[in-house]
Design an enzyme around this catalytic site. Sequence first.
Site, PDB file in Angstrom:
ATOM      1  N   ASP A  25       0.857  -1.185   0.000  1.00 33.16           N
ATOM      2  CA  ASP A  25       0.000   0.000   0.000  1.00 33.16           C
ATOM      3  C   ASP A  25       0.890   1.230   0.000  1.00 33.16           C
ATOM      4  O   ASP A  25       1.961   1.241   0.612  1.00 33.16           O
ATOM      5  CB  ASP A  25      -0.975   0.006   1.168  1.00 33.16           C
ATOM      6  CG  ASP A  25      -0.315  -0.154   2.532  1.00 33.16           C
ATOM      7  OD1 ASP A  25      -0.076   0.867   3.198  1.00 33.16           O
ATOM      8  OD2 ASP A  25      -0.050  -1.303   2.935  1.00 33.16           O
ATOM      9  N   GLU A 116      -7.997   3.972  12.478  1.00 36.70           N
ATOM     10  CA  GLU A 116      -6.997   3.591  13.476  1.00 36.70           C
ATOM     11  C   GLU A 116      -6.793   4.751  14.441  1.00 36.70           C
ATOM     12  O   GLU A 116      -7.572   5.706  14.459  1.00 36.70           O
ATOM     13  CB  GLU A 116      -5.697   3.219  12.775  1.00 36.70           C
ATOM     14  CG  GLU A 116      -5.190   4.314  11.839  1.00 36.70           C
ATOM     15  CD  GLU A 116      -3.935   3.936  11.086  1.00 36.70           C
ATOM     16  OE1 GLU A 116      -2.886   3.858  11.752  1.00 36.70           O
ATOM     17  OE2 GLU A 116      -3.996   3.734   9.847  1.00 36.70           O
TER      18      GLU A 116
END
Length: 230
Positions: A25, A116
């Site tokens: 990513d 997150e």
Amino acid sequence: MAALTVGTALAGLPASAAGLPKGHDVSSHQKNVDWSRARARGARFVYVKATESTTYRNPYFTRQYNGARHAGIIRGAYHFALPDRSSGRAQAAYFVRHGGRWRADGRTLPPALDIEYNPYSSRHRCYGLSKAGMVRWIRSFSDEVKRRTGRRPVIYTTARWWNTCTGRSRAFAHDHALWLAGRRPSGPGALPAGWKYWTFWQYGSKGGLPGDEDLFNGSRAQLKRFARGH
């Protein structure tokens, strides 16, 4: 997506899962990625950061996203959530408008939600929301992505954050694929409440691919079916 069970066999180092499709990513930090080189080094999929909140767009997104496809890498887009800035629905709409779309061409992964710890405030790890409020925020985001793209978003998170900030919610595991963040040499570790397997695992950041290193929990044929929505 139907449950993939091969993740239960992944007990050792990431190298022990050499048969699983490898990916990575990236975000603006990686800038101009050499996609042909990434594919030569084993990349079969990639998630590209598109947006954050309703105010940020990755300036390299288009060239990264299109470059991956031209190199034959299955790609998808992800959104970094800031639930204290605006509603889940508003952030989902912004994300889809600026790269988070999906199509069943076998080359596009479903949109992903990166949720997150708050990187801008260590005192507000859960963005000032109650556990129930966080669950509502995620549901609002997911519903809007589904309405606009036809797919539920993949959820990127850690077990600790999820269990802390959603109160161990099990409301998403049955229809949202899990992208587990867990950089451990010994294996993926605990899963967030509700999930019995991971679909993607971000296991490291110092491999041979740009950005962070990931694995897909299945075969290459399953990866392509997942991209198509089957």
